[in-house]
Design a protein around this motif. Structure first.
Motif, PDB file in Angstrom:
ATOM      1  N   GLU A   1     -93.753 -24.576  56.128  1.00  0.00           N
ATOM      2  CA  GLU A   1     -93.939 -26.034  56.081  1.00  0.00           C
ATOM      3  C   GLU A   1     -94.483 -26.491  54.735  1.00  0.00           C
ATOM      4  OE1 GLU A   1     -96.323 -27.317  59.371  1.00  0.00           O
ATOM      5  OE2 GLU A   1     -95.000 -26.342  60.829  1.00  0.00           O
ATOM      6  N   ASP A   2     -95.365 -25.686  54.138  1.00  0.00           N
ATOM      7  CA  ASP A   2     -95.997 -26.056  52.868  1.00  0.00           C
ATOM      8  C   ASP A   2     -95.323 -25.355  51.681  1.00  0.00           C
ATOM      9  OD1 ASP A   2     -96.833 -23.554  53.624  1.00  0.00           O
ATOM     10  OD2 ASP A   2     -98.873 -23.806  52.864  1.00  0.00           O
ATOM     11  N   GLU A   3     -94.010 -25.212  51.735  1.00  0.00           N
ATOM     12  CA  GLU A   3     -93.266 -24.526  50.686  1.00  0.00           C
ATOM     13  C   GLU A   3     -93.305 -25.331  49.391  1.00  0.00           C
ATOM     14  OE1 GLU A   3     -88.949 -24.359  51.217  1.00  0.00           O
ATOM     15  OE2 GLU A   3     -89.075 -22.219  50.744  1.00  0.00           O
ATOM     16  N   SER A   4     -93.743 -24.687  48.321  1.00  0.00           N
ATOM     17  CA  SER A   4     -93.801 -25.352  47.017  1.00  0.00           C
ATOM     18  C   SER A   4     -92.395 -25.412  46.416  1.00  0.00           C
ATOM     19  CB  SER A   4     -94.733 -24.584  46.079  1.00  0.00           C
ATOM     20  OG  SER A   4     -94.149 -23.360  45.701  1.00  0.00           O
ATOM     21  N   PRO A   5     -92.183 -26.267  45.411  1.00  0.00           N
ATOM     22  CA  PRO A   5     -90.862 -26.326  44.774  1.00  0.00           C
ATOM     23  C   PRO A   5     -90.438 -24.971  44.180  1.00  0.00           C
ATOM     24  CG  PRO A   5     -92.164 -28.224  44.133  1.00  0.00           C
ATOM     25  CD  PRO A   5     -93.073 -27.318  44.908  1.00  0.00           C
ATOM     26  N   LEU A   6     -91.388 -24.213  43.661  1.00  0.00           N
ATOM     27  CA  LEU A   6     -91.081 -22.902  43.101  1.00  0.00           C
ATOM     28  C   LEU A   6     -90.662 -21.920  44.203  1.00  0.00           C
ATOM     29  CD1 LEU A   6     -91.062 -21.447  40.378  1.00  0.00           C
ATOM     30  CD2 LEU A   6     -93.414 -20.738  40.827  1.00  0.00           C
ATOM     31  N   GLU A   7     -91.372 -21.962  45.328  1.00  0.00           N
ATOM     32  CA  GLU A   7     -91.018 -21.111  46.467  1.00  0.00           C
ATOM     33  C   GLU A   7     -89.654 -21.512  47.038  1.00  0.00           C
ATOM     34  OE1 GLU A   7     -95.364 -19.969  48.325  1.00  0.00           O
ATOM     35  OE2 GLU A   7     -94.539 -21.962  48.722  1.00  0.00           O
ATOM     36  N   GLN A   8     -89.383 -22.807  47.063  1.00  0.00           N
ATOM     37  CA  GLN A   8     -88.095 -23.293  47.552  1.00  0.00           C
ATOM     38  C   GLN A   8     -86.971 -22.799  46.654  1.00  0.00           C
ATOM     39  OE1 GLN A   8     -87.715 -27.559  47.730  1.00  0.00           O
ATOM     40  NE2 GLN A   8     -85.618 -27.454  48.488  1.00  0.00           N
ATOM     41  N   ARG A   9     -87.186 -22.863  45.338  1.00  0.00           N
ATOM     42  CA  ARG A   9     -86.159 -22.390  44.396  1.00  0.00           C
ATOM     43  C   ARG A   9     -85.912 -20.889  44.581  1.00  0.00           C
ATOM     44  NH1 ARG A   9     -81.745 -22.034  42.759  1.00  0.00           N
ATOM     45  NH2 ARG A   9     -81.322 -21.360  40.658  1.00  0.00           N
ATOM     46  N   LEU A  10     -86.971 -20.121  44.812  1.00  0.00           N
ATOM     47  CA  LEU A  10     -86.829 -18.687  45.060  1.00  0.00           C
ATOM     48  C   LEU A  10     -86.012 -18.443  46.324  1.00  0.00           C
ATOM     49  CD1 LEU A  10     -87.445 -15.668  44.667  1.00  0.00           C
ATOM     50  CD2 LEU A  10     -89.619 -16.071  45.851  1.00  0.00           C
ATOM     51  N   ARG A  11     -86.342 -19.138  47.401  1.00  0.00           N
ATOM     52  CA  ARG A  11     -85.615 -18.970  48.661  1.00  0.00           C
ATOM     53  C   ARG A  11     -84.153 -19.351  48.484  1.00  0.00           C
ATOM     54  NH1 ARG A  11     -84.344 -22.669  52.082  1.00  0.00           N
ATOM     55  NH2 ARG A  11     -85.968 -24.106  51.415  1.00  0.00           N
ATOM     56  N   GLU A  12     -83.881 -20.463  47.805  1.00  0.00           N
ATOM     57  CA  GLU A  12     -82.508 -20.901  47.587  1.00  0.00           C
ATOM     58  C   GLU A  12     -81.728 -19.898  46.735  1.00  0.00           C
ATOM     59  OE1 GLU A  12     -83.076 -24.775  45.918  1.00  0.00           O
ATOM     60  OE2 GLU A  12     -83.340 -25.713  47.892  1.00  0.00           O
ATOM     61  N   LEU A  13     -82.388 -19.318  45.738  1.00  0.00           N
ATOM     62  CA  LEU A  13     -81.746 -18.310  44.910  1.00  0.00           C
ATOM     63  C   LEU A  13     -81.413 -17.062  45.727  1.00  0.00           C
ATOM     64  CD1 LEU A  13     -80.814 -17.513  42.072  1.00  0.00           C
ATOM     65  CD2 LEU A  13     -83.131 -16.698  41.626  1.00  0.00           C
ATOM     66  N   ARG A  14     -82.327 -16.672  46.605  1.00  0.00           N
ATOM     67  CA  ARG A  14     -82.067 -15.530  47.483  1.00  0.00           C
ATOM     68  C   ARG A  14     -80.923 -15.838  48.446  1.00  0.00           C
ATOM     69  NH1 ARG A  14     -87.160 -14.102  50.536  1.00  0.00           N
ATOM     70  NH2 ARG A  14     -85.965 -12.261  51.152  1.00  0.00           N
ATOM     71  N   GLN A  15     -80.885 -17.067  48.980  1.00  0.00           N
ATOM     72  CA  GLN A  15     -79.809 -17.456  49.899  1.00  0.00           C
ATOM     73  C   GLN A  15     -78.456 -17.468  49.183  1.00  0.00           C
ATOM     74  OE1 GLN A  15     -81.465 -21.167  51.271  1.00  0.00           O
ATOM     75  NE2 GLN A  15     -81.981 -20.308  53.260  1.00  0.00           N
ATOM     76  N   GLU A  16     -78.431 -18.034  47.978  1.00  0.00           N
ATOM     77  CA  GLU A  16     -77.189 -18.069  47.201  1.00  0.00           C
ATOM     78  C   GLU A  16     -76.703 -16.657  46.905  1.00  0.00           C
ATOM     79  OE1 GLU A  16     -78.005 -20.280  43.645  1.00  0.00           O
ATOM     80  OE2 GLU A  16     -78.551 -22.077  44.768  1.00  0.00           O
TER      81      GLU A  16
END
Length: 189
Positions: free
Chosen positions: A74-89
């Motif tokens: 829930e408290d995902e930072s923009p940097l953490e979000q970018r990491l997750r999106e990069l892993r998903q991609e």
């Protein structure tokens, strides 16, 4: 640690069955998605709603890779979000590559077997109805040719794979530093 005696053997399968479905209740979204979704290449695996970890699903039929359902805090930072999106991609790119590669491999393998059997004057099925096969030496020719034909493709795949993993590793380091810095700042106050 005590060993289970012969009397406890019937208890083990019963316990396994009792705990097999613990925590497997689907979120309403996942349950609806499973009901409504048409059969597709993507896995419809859904982890439990209360889970706070990444989950690895069963192997995909085409790629033979296990898909990952990424946890989104829930408290995902923009940097953490970018990491997750990069892993998903990266996961999607990897799944797509291997699904295409495996599909091409199976198609060319079937064509190779068919052409070799036809050259020998044999049918695709034996007299007993079983599928006709080639020996290991003949199949080795196919594998060698297939790898030679796809050498460049695999080389580019490996290069991109290492680039993506390096980028993910750098982002993971940045996220770890960001979390440590945040913890230090909150401890001072």
């Amino acid at each position: 640690m005590a060993a289970l005696g012969p009397r406890s053997k019937p208890l083990v399968p019963a316990l396994c069955r009792a705990f097999a479905d613990c925590g497997r209740q689907l979120t309403p979204e996942c349950a609806a998605e499973r009901r409504d979704a048409a059969p597709s290449r993507a896995s419809r695996f859904c982890p439990p709603r209360q889970s706070c970890h990444d989950w690895i699903g069963p192997p995909d039929r085409q790629s033979n890779l296990r898909p990952v359902q990424f946890y989104v805090p829930e408290d995902e930072s923009p940097l953490e979000q970018r990491l997750r999106e990069l892993r998903q991609e990266t996961q999607e790119w990897n799944q797509e590559f291997w699904a295409n590669q495996n599909s091409t491999f199976m198609k060319e393998k079937e064509e190779f077997i068919h052409s070799r059997l036809k050259a020998k004057g044999l049918a695709l099925r034996t007299e007993s109805g079983q599928r006709a096969t080639l020996n290991a030496e003949e199949m080795a020719d196919f594998y060698k040719d297939f790898l030679s034909k796809n050498f460049q493709k695999h080389m580019y795949y490996n290069r991109d794979w290492y680039r993506r993993n390096f980028a993910i590793t750098v982002f993971m380091g940045r996220v770890a530093l960001h979390r440590a810095w945040k913890r230090l700042r909150s401890g001072r106050r």
